[in-house]
Write an enzyme that holds these catalytic residues in place. Structure first.
Site, PDB file in Angstrom:
ATOM      1  CG  ASP A   1      -0.231   0.008   2.538  1.00 21.91           C
ATOM      2  OD1 ASP A   1       0.753  -0.749   2.699  1.00 21.91           O
ATOM      3  OD2 ASP A   1      -0.654   0.760   3.445  1.00 21.91           O
TER       4      ASP A   1
ATOM      5  CD  GLU B 186       4.378   0.804   7.025  1.00 22.98           C
ATOM      6  OE1 GLU B 186       5.105   1.243   7.944  1.00 22.98           O
ATOM      7  OE2 GLU B 186       4.050   1.492   6.023  1.00 22.98           O
TER       8      GLU B 186
END
Length: 369
Positions: free
Chosen positions: A76, A137
């Site tokens: 991400d 994350e």
């Protein structure tokens, strides 16, 4: 060892994957899973939760009861969809490869997967290898923390392919992180005819923010920052509600307890206001231990053979999934990803020349730990 195609990495960068775009994140997971094909790697896909993307668990090496080497990456990014078409187009300028998420951390994830494949194909691992690819994350790993910690408890070492710092230096310690949401309630009133009746929530929030910002203590490694604020309904109305977020960074668990208690215990300073606070510590501190010193010395020796003068940075303020593994006592090396600069900005870039040396270093770590 064949050089992995930059076009493969370019395809990753073109696939925009901000954390909350689960479809984009899952397209990245598709690409990573496809890239693992052709090597003796077992691929497990873990369905996403809370509206976020899936995770991948890749396994290679001897499947024994020996504690594993855990390799951590995330796919991400922070850049919204469309960034690649506007503010940060994919391009190469000299040694710099520009694009959303190339430095943090698609470049590192790419070279980590390539090194993982190299070792799997060569059959040179002496321990089980686990590559955990996570989707969240950048927002604190709310759905993947449990998965990370579960694998960490069965690991001998953790390697994290977050970006390198300051010219290729790796990370051996990070601050802990806290996140809090504060809501201040006052009383609405007409800003002209009933000003005296109002209780301005922004004014009380400003008093609270001054208190919070004063908690920063650089000598102790503590910082507080109010980074987002929301308030008001009209330009002529005394606002009854103000919300803001607080970012906390701490150097020790004791500081985390102290500062979290202070922030959660905030009370109204002026009369006729209410203050409500929610949140807590998001990532525990990642301390450099004697075991991490030994792990770094091992990595430095491997790097020297490859012609790399490997160094580490002092404790960094940013967190990563390495915070979770280190807090569990697993010797952890972080910042093993691509070199470059500009994380989370419109000049984010990775250095193409760093990919192969750091892929080789990652391979040697996977083979020798």
């Amino acid at each position: 060892m064949p050089t992995p195609s930059l076009e493969t990495l370019a395809a990753w960068i073109r696939t925009e994957s901000p954390t909350h775009d689960s479809a984009g994140v899952n397209r990245m997971m598709d690409l990573a899973a496809a890239q693992a094909r052709g090597a003796p790697i077992a691929v497990e896909r873990v369905p996403g939760r809370q509206g976020l993307g899936d995770a991948l668990v890749l396994r290679a090496g001897p499947q024994t009861a020996e504690p594993a080497i855990l390799l951590l990456v995330h796919l991400d990014t922070v850049h919204p969809v469309g960034t690649i078409d506007r503010e940060l187009p994919l391009r190469i300028e000299g040694d710099r490869l520009y694009g959303p998420g190339v430095y943090d951390m698609k470049g590192g994830a790419f070279l980590a997967l390539e090194a993982f494949k190299d070792v799997a194909r060569a059959g040179t691992a002496t321990r089980p290898l686990v590559l955990l690819v996570t989707p969240d994350e950048e927002i604190g790993s709310p759905t993947s923390r449990e998965l990370i910690e579960d694998h960490a408890r069965r690991a001998a070492y953790a390697l994290v392919a977050e970006p390198a710092r300051d010219g290729g230096r790796i990370v051996t310690a990070r601050s802990g992180i806290g996140r809090f949401d504060v809501e201040v309630r006052g009383r609405a009133a007409h800003a002209g005819t009933r000003h005296r009746d109002g209780r301005n929530a922004i004014h009380e929030a400003a008093r609270q923010i001054a208190t919070i910002e004063a908690m920063t203590d650089y000598e102790r490694g503590i910082t507080t920052a109010v980074c987002m604020i929301e308030a008001g309904t009209a330009v002529n109305t005394v606002p009854a509600l103000c919300r803001f977020s607080v970012d906390l960074r701490i150097a020790s668990a004791a500081q985390g307890d102290e500062l979290a208690s202070a922030i959660l215990g905030l009370e109204a300073i002026a009369p006729d206001f209410e203050v409500h606070v929610e949140g807590g510590l998001n990532r525990p501190p990642y301390d450099r231990t004697e075991e991490i010193d030994r792990l770094f010395a091992h990595a430095r020796g491997l790097a020297a053979v490859l012609g790399i003068d490997l160094a580490s940075v002092p404790r960094v303020g940013g967190g990563s999934d390495g915070n979770f593994t280190a807090a569990l006592g697993v010797p952890t090396l972080d910042g093993l990803g691509i070199d470059g600069d500009g994380a989370h900005t419109h000049h984010e870039h990775g250095l193409v020349s760093s990919i192969e040396p750091r892929r080789h270093l990652m391979r040697r770590l996977l083979e020798t730990l």
